[in-house]
Write a protein that holds these residues in place. Structure first.
Motif, PDB file in Angstrom:
ATOM      1  N   LYS A   1       1.895   3.258  -2.314  1.00 13.90           N
ATOM      2  CA  LYS A   1       1.504   4.360  -3.185  1.00 13.90           C
ATOM      3  C   LYS A   1       0.056   4.783  -3.011  1.00 13.90           C
ATOM      4  CE  LYS A   1       4.967   3.038  -6.629  1.00 13.90           C
ATOM      5  NZ  LYS A   1       5.243   2.646  -8.030  1.00 13.90           N
ATOM      6  N   GLU A   2      -0.604   4.203  -2.018  1.00 17.00           N
ATOM      7  CA  GLU A   2      -1.991   4.581  -1.738  1.00 17.00           C
ATOM      8  C   GLU A   2      -2.036   5.776  -0.795  1.00 17.00           C
ATOM      9  OE1 GLU A   2      -4.597   1.445  -0.514  1.00 17.00           O
ATOM     10  OE2 GLU A   2      -3.530  -0.053  -1.704  1.00 17.00           O
ATOM     11  N   TYR A   3      -3.082   6.599  -0.949  1.00 13.81           N
ATOM     12  CA  TYR A   3      -3.316   7.709  -0.033  1.00 13.81           C
ATOM     13  C   TYR A   3      -4.179   7.196   1.113  1.00 13.81           C
ATOM     14  CZ  TYR A   3      -1.478  10.917  -3.559  1.00 13.81           C
ATOM     15  OH  TYR A   3      -0.661  11.572  -4.451  1.00 13.81           O
TER      16      TYR A   3
ATOM     17  N   ARG B   1       0.824   9.211   0.989  1.00 20.98           N
ATOM     18  CA  ARG B   1       1.595   8.052   0.531  1.00 20.98           C
ATOM     19  C   ARG B   1       2.855   7.930   1.381  1.00 20.98           C
ATOM     20  NH1 ARG B   1       2.382   9.957  -5.541  1.00 20.98           N
ATOM     21  NH2 ARG B   1       3.021  11.772  -4.296  1.00 20.98           N
TER      22      ARG B   1
ATOM     23  N   ARG C   1       0.821  -1.215   0.000  1.00 23.85           N
ATOM     24  CA  ARG C   1       0.000   0.000   0.000  1.00 23.85           C
ATOM     25  C   ARG C   1       0.853   1.263   0.000  1.00 23.85           C
ATOM     26  NH1 ARG C   1      -5.079  -0.324   3.934  1.00 23.85           N
ATOM     27  NH2 ARG C   1      -5.858   1.026   2.276  1.00 23.85           N
TER      28      ARG C   1
END
Length: 299
Positions: free
Chosen positions: A200-202, A237, A198
């Motif tokens: 690169k997830e916001y 991120r 995760r």
């Protein structure tokens, strides 16, 4: 003005009283000696102020400026981040808030149990855990006592926090069984810059870091730690977190990633309301308490 209650207070007050006594004027030897002491005191206070850690642009100080634990916030649009800056010599950082199994609790419950002590400034979520309720995801040892975990070294990229005292802290990549066995406190966390599923997830995130003396020329882990930092945000991120933390003058290899997502929570007496969660107020088995060592009073 806030005055720290220390043993030096009476001595300082005596110096000031002697200096401003009409009998001790500058044309006397005693007066000149006392004036030198006053100038030294003023210089010391001035240097302490200008050399204090300065927050990056955009951060608002929510707590008293002379406290051993400072709480900041930054809000940009819908993004919110809280930062706790704990000076090692003036704070206590308790990593040993642990509740396993059915006793797992949200950070607000940890706060309700600990906030009656006015020295408690903040509590945040801590290490990683999984679906097994009675153990952590990764090894942890506090005050010489290890906690159970379902550790699988092959599946993750780790960063370790190891210390016997808060001013002498080792932060290094990977896991070391010999160090785990030899040292009093060891918390295995995740590398903040390596890719995770995760990265690169916001999502909400919780990070921590240490800052060391700037004039140390030896190996990094031999340099004395002056501050601990804790970062809690609602929508970042991994790379955003690391880049933002480095703005506080912290080395990238002194940053560690705590549990995030639905576990990200913070409570502090300097934010309103006192407790913030960024999703589900998830019950967690491990929390970190940050307190001041001394009381402050006003005159």
């Amino acid at each position: 003005m806030y005055i720290l209650l220390t043993k030096k207070k009476k001595k300082i007050n005596k110096i000031l009283k002697d200096i401003f006594n009409p009998e001790n004027i500058l044309n006397s030897q005693k007066g000149r000696e006392k004036m030198k002491k006053l100038l030294f005191l003023i210089t010391w206070v001035f240097v302490s102020i200008i050399t204090a850690n300065a927050a990056p642009v955009g951060y608002q100080l929510l707590s008293p400026n002379n406290s051993g634990v400072k709480v900041y916030s930054a809000k940009r649009g819908g993004l919110i981040q809280y930062v706790i800056e704990a000076e090692v010599n003036k704070s206590n950082i308790d990593f040993s808030l642990v509740k396993f199994g059915r006793n797992k609790a949200s950070i607000s419950k940890y706060w309700n149990e600990n906030s009656r002590d006015s020295k408690t400034i903040a509590i945040i979520n801590g290490s990683f855990f999984g679906s097994k309720e009675d153990i952590l995801a990764f090894p942890m040892k506090l005050r010489g006592s290890p906690y159970r975990s379902y550790f699988n070294e092959r599946n993750w990229t780790f960063r370790s926090l190891a210390f016997n005292s808060l001013s002498s802290v080792a932060v290094f990549d990977g896991y070391s069984a010999p160090v785990f066995g030899a040292i009093q406190n060891y918390i295995l966390l995740l590398h903040p810059s390596k890719d995770s599923k995760r990265a690169k997830e916001y999502i909400p995130r919780t990070f921590m870091a240490v800052k060391r003396v700037s004039n140390c020329s030896g190996p990094k882990n031999h340099c004395r730690v002056t501050h601990f930092y804790f970062f809690v945000d609602n929508y970042f991120r991994q790379s955003d977190m690391v880049n933002g933390i480095k703005q506080w003058g912290i080395r990238e290899d002194d940053i560690l990633m705590l549990d995030g997502g639905g576990s990200t929570q913070i409570c502090s007496r300097h934010i309103s309301p006192n407790c913030k969660d960024f999703g589900e107020a998830r019950p967690v088995p491990h929390a970190i308490k940050i307190s001041i060592k001394w009381y402050f009073f006003t005159i």
